[in-house]
Scaffold this active site. Structure first.
Site, PDB file in Angstrom:
ATOM      1  N   ARG A 147      38.192  46.873  56.143  1.00 37.60           N
ATOM      2  CA  ARG A 147      39.642  46.649  55.805  1.00 37.60           C
ATOM      3  C   ARG A 147      40.493  47.667  56.324  1.00 37.60           C
ATOM      4  O   ARG A 147      40.066  48.877  56.561  1.00 37.60           O
ATOM      5  CB  ARG A 147      39.865  46.551  54.372  1.00 37.60           C
ATOM      6  CG  ARG A 147      39.083  45.388  53.760  1.00 37.60           C
ATOM      7  CD  ARG A 147      38.816  45.506  52.215  1.00 37.60           C
ATOM      8  NE  ARG A 147      38.274  44.459  51.479  1.00 37.60           N
ATOM      9  CZ  ARG A 147      36.934  44.600  51.057  1.00 37.60           C
ATOM     10  NH1 ARG A 147      36.295  45.581  51.234  1.00 37.60           N
ATOM     11  NH2 ARG A 147      36.341  43.485  50.668  1.00 37.60           N
ATOM     12  N   LYS A 171      36.233  48.167  47.911  1.00 40.00           N
ATOM     13  CA  LYS A 171      36.351  47.775  46.775  1.00 40.00           C
ATOM     14  C   LYS A 171      35.498  48.086  45.447  1.00 40.00           C
ATOM     15  O   LYS A 171      34.276  47.917  45.602  1.00 40.00           O
ATOM     16  CB  LYS A 171      36.830  46.268  46.622  1.00 40.00           C
ATOM     17  CG  LYS A 171      38.092  45.797  47.352  1.00 40.00           C
ATOM     18  CD  LYS A 171      38.414  44.325  47.511  1.00 40.00           C
ATOM     19  CE  LYS A 171      39.816  43.960  48.068  1.00 40.00           C
ATOM     20  NZ  LYS A 171      40.088  42.671  47.914  1.00 40.00           N
ATOM     21  N   HIS A 242      44.640  42.028  58.675  1.00 44.68           N
ATOM     22  CA  HIS A 242      43.367  41.405  58.446  1.00 44.68           C
ATOM     23  C   HIS A 242      42.795  40.560  59.492  1.00 44.68           C
ATOM     24  O   HIS A 242      41.606  40.535  59.555  1.00 44.68           O
ATOM     25  CB  HIS A 242      43.374  40.622  57.052  1.00 44.68           C
ATOM     26  CG  HIS A 242      42.679  41.527  55.957  1.00 44.68           C
ATOM     27  ND1 HIS A 242      42.448  42.751  55.859  1.00 44.68           N
ATOM     28  CD2 HIS A 242      42.117  41.109  54.987  1.00 44.68           C
ATOM     29  CE1 HIS A 242      41.899  43.078  54.864  1.00 44.68           C
ATOM     30  NE2 HIS A 242      41.706  41.902  54.116  1.00 44.68           N
ATOM     31  N   ARG A 245      39.697  41.695  61.205  1.00 38.58           N
ATOM     32  CA  ARG A 245      38.486  41.548  60.454  1.00 38.58           C
ATOM     33  C   ARG A 245      38.086  40.226  60.288  1.00 38.58           C
ATOM     34  O   ARG A 245      36.883  40.066  60.469  1.00 38.58           O
ATOM     35  CB  ARG A 245      38.760  42.290  59.086  1.00 38.58           C
ATOM     36  CG  ARG A 245      38.024  41.860  57.651  1.00 38.58           C
ATOM     37  CD  ARG A 245      38.692  42.470  56.485  1.00 38.58           C
ATOM     38  NE  ARG A 245      37.747  42.043  55.237  1.00 38.58           N
ATOM     39  CZ  ARG A 245      36.754  42.703  54.896  1.00 38.58           C
ATOM     40  NH1 ARG A 245      36.165  43.781  55.327  1.00 38.58           N
ATOM     41  NH2 ARG A 245      35.821  42.162  53.524  1.00 38.58           N
ATOM     42  N   HIS A 268      31.723  41.646  50.958  1.00 36.32           N
ATOM     43  CA  HIS A 268      32.033  40.689  49.660  1.00 36.32           C
ATOM     44  C   HIS A 268      30.948  40.876  48.689  1.00 36.32           C
ATOM     45  O   HIS A 268      29.662  40.542  48.939  1.00 36.32           O
ATOM     46  CB  HIS A 268      31.867  39.216  50.601  1.00 36.32           C
ATOM     47  CG  HIS A 268      33.197  39.182  51.586  1.00 36.32           C
ATOM     48  ND1 HIS A 268      33.097  38.207  52.430  1.00 36.32           N
ATOM     49  CD2 HIS A 268      34.470  39.624  51.575  1.00 36.32           C
ATOM     50  CE1 HIS A 268      34.362  38.282  53.138  1.00 36.32           C
ATOM     51  NE2 HIS A 268      35.084  39.174  52.594  1.00 36.32           N
ATOM     52  N   TYR A 277      34.376  31.798  56.760  1.00 40.46           N
ATOM     53  CA  TYR A 277      34.274  31.890  58.112  1.00 40.46           C
ATOM     54  C   TYR A 277      33.649  30.900  58.958  1.00 40.46           C
ATOM     55  O   TYR A 277      33.478  30.431  59.953  1.00 40.46           O
ATOM     56  CB  TYR A 277      33.716  33.497  58.440  1.00 40.46           C
ATOM     57  CG  TYR A 277      34.725  34.546  57.953  1.00 40.46           C
ATOM     58  CD1 TYR A 277      36.157  34.654  58.418  1.00 40.46           C
ATOM     59  CD2 TYR A 277      34.411  35.226  56.819  1.00 40.46           C
ATOM     60  CE1 TYR A 277      36.890  35.522  58.103  1.00 40.46           C
ATOM     61  CE2 TYR A 277      35.355  36.235  56.490  1.00 40.46           C
ATOM     62  CZ  TYR A 277      36.647  36.245  56.997  1.00 40.46           C
ATOM     63  OH  TYR A 277      37.411  37.111  56.498  1.00 40.46           O
TER      64      TYR A 277
END
Length: 296
Positions: A147, A171, A242, A245, A268, A277
């Protein structure tokens, strides 16, 4: 009520160790929630709030054209906050228990094709220190799928060029190790030798990517540069920070990468996030079929 919001945000920072952008999002949502509850519903204590009050607030947001995604985020913020109040025994019940999250229409992420990626990566001119820096940033983004917030948070010691990997804190303060391709490694090496020392000047900083003041590059600064480079590359698509990415993940899956490996590289927590995706690649296959099959 203000103090309880501050206590919750402190809990998110110290105990949950959430990313700064996530904290800012929670604070924005809860300030808006508190403002409505206090000014419209005339409530002066979170103990008084019921499910009806929260539904009124969500209706208020909906009438102002807020998207299902925004409403879902608001509900998540309010729910986490009231669960915190309950755990801390500030309140005796959670008014969000029977509030459903609105279904969101999943939009496919915008991605660049290979030729567009190449045009974007070639847009920075390597005869200036800013061009050398921007090329290194773009190459690193596309090579790793990290990110933008993670990119600008990188320090020098997070990139291991000889061993070919990047250490990234994502994250939830979770660490992940991502392979670094040879092309990106060369771009970063060039930046470290020919760009960063000139940007650093007399400053001292551990930050990998610096702005013209010699300080850590900001998200806003990167976004401003990306828009300029998109125009130079003559890309007509509406790019976001993004986009590279999304392109990273899509191109890996199109070329046969294992979805679990892609999930790990993207950081993720849930594979369902990565699976979007696969829908992008299927949509592209359909376009190719319609374009080239004689009976499509």
């Amino acid at each position: 009520m203000e103090d309880q919001i501050k206590d919750f945000l402190h809990y998110l920072i110290v105990e949950r160790r959430l990313a700064e952008n996530t904290i800012v999002s929670y604070e924005r949502d809860l300030r808006e929630y508190h403002k409505y509850i206090f000014n419209v519903e005339k409530i002066t204590s979170f103990k008084e709030i019921t499910r009806i009050h929260i539904l009124h607030f969500l209706k208020y947001l909906n009438e102002r054209g807020k998207s299902a995604k925004t409403l879902a985020r608001q509900i998540a913020s309010i729910r986490s906050f009231h669960q915190f109040l309950l755990r801390e025994q500030i309140t005796s019940q959670d008014p969000t228990v029977h509030i459903e999250t609105p279904q969101q229409h999943k939009t496919l992420p915008k991605v660049l094709n290979i030729s567009e990626v190449e045009a974007l990566l070639e847009a920075p001119k390597d005869d200036t220190i800013f061009g050398i820096r921007d090329k290194a940033m773009l190459e690193l983004l596309y090579a790793t799928g990290i990110r933008v917030s993670e990119l600008i948070s990188l320090n020098i010691h997070d990139v291991h060029i000889t061993m070919g990997f990047v250490r990234c804190i994502g994250k939830g303060n979770k660490e992940r190790i991502i392979p670094l391709g040879a092309t990106a490694a060369r771009a970063i090496s060039s930046y470290l030798e020919n760009g960063r020392p000139l940007l650093l000047k007399q400053n001292k900083s551990e930050a990998l990517f610096l702005n013209h003041h010699g300080n850590r590059m900001t998200r806003q600064g990167f976004w401003k540069n990306l828009k300029k480079l998109t125009a130079l590359a003559n890309i007509q698509k509406d790019l976001t920070p993004h986009t590279l990415r999304h392109s990273f993940a899509t191109h890996l899956l199109e070329n046969g990468a294992d979805i679990r490996a892609v999930q790990e590289m993207l950081g993720h927590a849930d594979i369902s996030t990565t699976q979007i995706y696969t829908h992008v690649t299927k949509a592209r296959l359909k376009d190719v079929y319609n374009l080239y099959h004689p009976r499509a």
